[in-house]
Design a protein around this motif. Structure first.
Motif, short mmCIF file in Angstrom:
data_model
loop_
_atom_site.label_atom_id
_atom_site.label_comp_id
_atom_site.label_asym_id
_atom_site.label_seq_id
_atom_site.Cartn_x
_atom_site.Cartn_y
_atom_site.Cartn_z
N UNK A 135 0.83 -1.20 0.00
CA UNK A 135 0.00 0.00 0.00
C UNK A 135 0.86 1.25 0.00
N UNK A 136 2.00 1.17 0.67
CA UNK A 136 2.84 2.35 0.83
C UNK A 136 3.78 2.57 -0.35
N UNK A 137 4.25 1.48 -0.97
CA UNK A 137 5.33 1.61 -1.96
C UNK A 137 4.90 1.37 -3.40
N UNK A 138 3.67 0.88 -3.61
CA UNK A 138 3.22 0.57 -4.97
C UNK A 138 2.13 1.53 -5.38
N UNK A 139 2.23 2.06 -6.60
CA UNK A 139 1.19 2.94 -7.12
C UNK A 139 -0.13 2.17 -7.14
N UNK A 140 -1.13 2.66 -6.43
CA UNK A 140 -2.39 1.94 -6.31
C UNK A 140 -3.18 1.95 -7.61
N UNK A 141 -2.97 2.95 -8.44
CA UNK A 141 -3.64 2.97 -9.74
C UNK A 141 -3.14 1.81 -10.60
N UNK A 142 -1.84 1.55 -10.54
CA UNK A 142 -1.26 0.44 -11.31
C UNK A 142 -1.64 -0.90 -10.69
N UNK A 143 -1.52 -1.00 -9.36
CA UNK A 143 -1.75 -2.27 -8.68
C UNK A 143 -3.18 -2.74 -8.83
N UNK A 144 -4.13 -1.83 -8.75
CA UNK A 144 -5.55 -2.19 -8.83
C UNK A 144 -6.13 -1.99 -10.22
N UNK A 145 -5.27 -1.61 -11.18
CA UNK A 145 -5.68 -1.41 -12.57
C UNK A 145 -6.85 -0.42 -12.69
N UNK A 146 -6.75 0.65 -11.92
CA UNK A 146 -7.83 1.64 -11.93
C UNK A 146 -7.96 2.33 -13.28
N UNK A 147 -6.81 2.61 -13.92
CA UNK A 147 -6.86 3.30 -15.21
C UNK A 147 -7.46 2.40 -16.28
N UNK A 148 -7.16 1.10 -16.22
CA UNK A 148 -7.73 0.16 -17.18
C UNK A 148 -9.25 0.08 -17.03
N UNK A 149 -9.71 0.11 -15.79
CA UNK A 149 -11.15 0.09 -15.55
C UNK A 149 -11.80 1.39 -16.03
N UNK A 150 -11.04 2.46 -15.94
CA UNK A 150 -11.54 3.75 -16.43
C UNK A 150 -11.74 3.70 -17.94
N UNK A 151 -10.81 3.06 -18.63
CA UNK A 151 -10.91 2.92 -20.09
C UNK A 151 -12.09 2.03 -20.47
N UNK A 152 -12.33 0.96 -19.67
CA UNK A 152 -13.46 0.07 -19.94
C UNK A 152 -14.79 0.80 -19.86
N UNK A 153 -14.85 1.84 -19.05
CA UNK A 153 -16.08 2.62 -18.91
C UNK A 153 -16.18 3.72 -19.96
N UNK A 154 -15.24 3.71 -20.92
CA UNK A 154 -15.29 4.68 -22.00
C UNK A 154 -14.61 5.99 -21.72
N UNK A 155 -13.83 6.04 -20.65
CA UNK A 155 -13.12 7.27 -20.31
C UNK A 155 -11.69 7.20 -20.84
#
Length: 418
Positions: A135-155
């Motif tokens: 949680x402290x040392x890893x980018x959470x956007x990368x670890x949880x694939x938040x940006x990929x999920x954002x793209x799936x929603x058309x963003x």
């Protein structure tokens, strides 16, 4: 004549699922009853008490929960299974709805993605330490694939889903990591209590993140400049109450006119306003000590009287659109104020006043320091803020404590007089 529970010889026969109580060799009483687990199995569950009555009370509660459809986590349950059970059956009965919402979000967003598939019985301190380190040392956007999920929603992609990949460095703050650790530790401690775990793997960890973030409250000059900039605003009285009395945001927004005595100059904090489950709801204050009566200084009484006159004018202007809730602070049609709107408005006023931007909650912190600057002892500050003891006040409001220490050591200056 024998009872329905007696056999022909007079010996009592227990019905299926009724349970039994026996005294163990160690002196404790053990109650055993059949219950269902989350995976559909029926198992015999034991609860204990120092006396027969305590064991019986625990047995009755367990049977009552079973009749209500509550299922215990299975022995082979995962951390995710247990957290779902803990949130629904234990935390929901213990904390306020707003706190429960925070717990659910934190578990869903961070704990379950990392530890959810781990078997609860096999969870070790090293697993928890690795979880907190990631949680402290890893980018959470990368670890949880938040940006990929954002793209799936058309963003559009903004970071790690871009080509070439660009990490946004979304690391969690020390406060968020501390909160995740506290949540997991509390949940696992209940697992120990329910004898699902022999010990709490999150309890004895020594973690490197700071216990509390540093914070520098407003000085008296900054507080005056802010209130001066807010004087012509319809929420001037709200900020005045929050800063002068150290009220939490939810406490201030839930104040009713029946809670304010402008004759004897007393304000009573009795409830709080929070957004939970997508709705604004009135509920209890944070702790028993938070329900309190606070004396009003004469200058603040004048502010509230002016605010009451302003509210009467707004009520007349709204006409039939006015919705009476008896609140001190409302929208222009009498409805409760959305807490997040206060945050946005407060930031704008900070910029207008030319003062450091702090959180709305930090008005409460600033109040503690300003009170101490005026010679108020920590014991009295505790009463104003509604803390359970001066120790709590001292541990939270670090800047006020620092000034106490400085004042103490300054008294030894005579040792160096020429």
């Amino acid at each position: 004549m024998t009872s329905p529970n007696d056999s022909g010889g007079g010996r009592r026969v227990r019905r299926n699922g009724e349970g039994n109580i026996r005294q163990r060799k160690d002196g404790r009483f053990e109650a055993r009853v059949w219950v269902f687990t989350t995976d559909g199995r029926e198992i015999r569950k034991s609860v204990y008490g120092a006396t027969w009555d305590e064991a019986h009370a625990a047995l009755v509660k367990l049977k009552s929960n079973a009749l209500a459809g509550v299922r215990l986590p299975a022995t082979g349950a995962t951390v995710g299974d247990y957290l779902a059970y803990w949130l629904a059956e234990i935390a929901a009965e213990r904390v306020r709805p707003s706190t429960l919402g925070s717990y659910e979000w934190l578990a869903r967003t961070y704990v379950v993605p990392y530890l959810g598939t781990k078997k609860l019985a096999r969870l070790r301190p090293s697993d928890v330490r690795t979880f907190l380190s990631r949680l402290k040392s890893v980018c959470q956007c990368c670890a949880l694939k938040k940006d990929a999920k954002r793209v799936e929603r058309g963003r559009p992609a903004r970071c790690c889903a871009m080509s070439p990949r660009q990490c946004c460095q979304a690391f969690l703050s020390d406060g968020s990591i501390r909160y995740a650790h506290r949540l997991l530790r509390a949940a696992l401690q209940d697992a120990v209590t329910e004898e699902l775990l022999a010990s709490n793997p999150a309890k004895a960890l020594r973690i490197s993140h700071r216990y509390r973030p540093k914070f520098t409250p407003w000085t008296a000059d900054e507080a005056r400049r802010f209130l001066k900039a807010a004087r012509d605003n319809r929420w001037y009285a709200l900020y005045s109450v929050a800063l002068a009395l150290g009220l939490r945001r939810g406490e201030a927004l839930a104040l009713r006119w029946v809670d304010v005595d402008l004759v004897d100059n007393v304000l009573r904090v009795r409830q709080s306003l929070q957004r939970t489950g997508g709705e604004l709801r009135f509920g209890p204050v944070k702790t028993d000590g938070s329900e309190r009566a606070v004396a009003l200084p004469p200058s603040l009484v004048d502010v509230l009287r002016g605010h009451r006159a302003l509210q009467r004018t707004e009520r007349e202007a709204a006409g039939d659109r006015w919705q009476e809730h008896g609140l001190l602070f409302t929208t222009k049609i009498g409805t409760p104020i959305e807490p997040r709107n206060i945050n946005r408005h407060f930031e704008q006023l900070c910029e207008r006043a030319g003062v450091r931007r702090i959180r709305v909650h930090d008005l409460r912190h600033s109040c503690a320091t300003l009170l101490y600057d005026q010679g108020v002892p920590l014991e009295r500050i505790q009463d104003v803020l509604g803390h359970s003891s001066p120790t709590v006040t001292k541990s939270i409001y670090v800047e006020a404590t620092r000034r106490v220490q400085q004042d103490a050591v300054d008294r030894l200056g005579f040792l160096f007089d020429a």
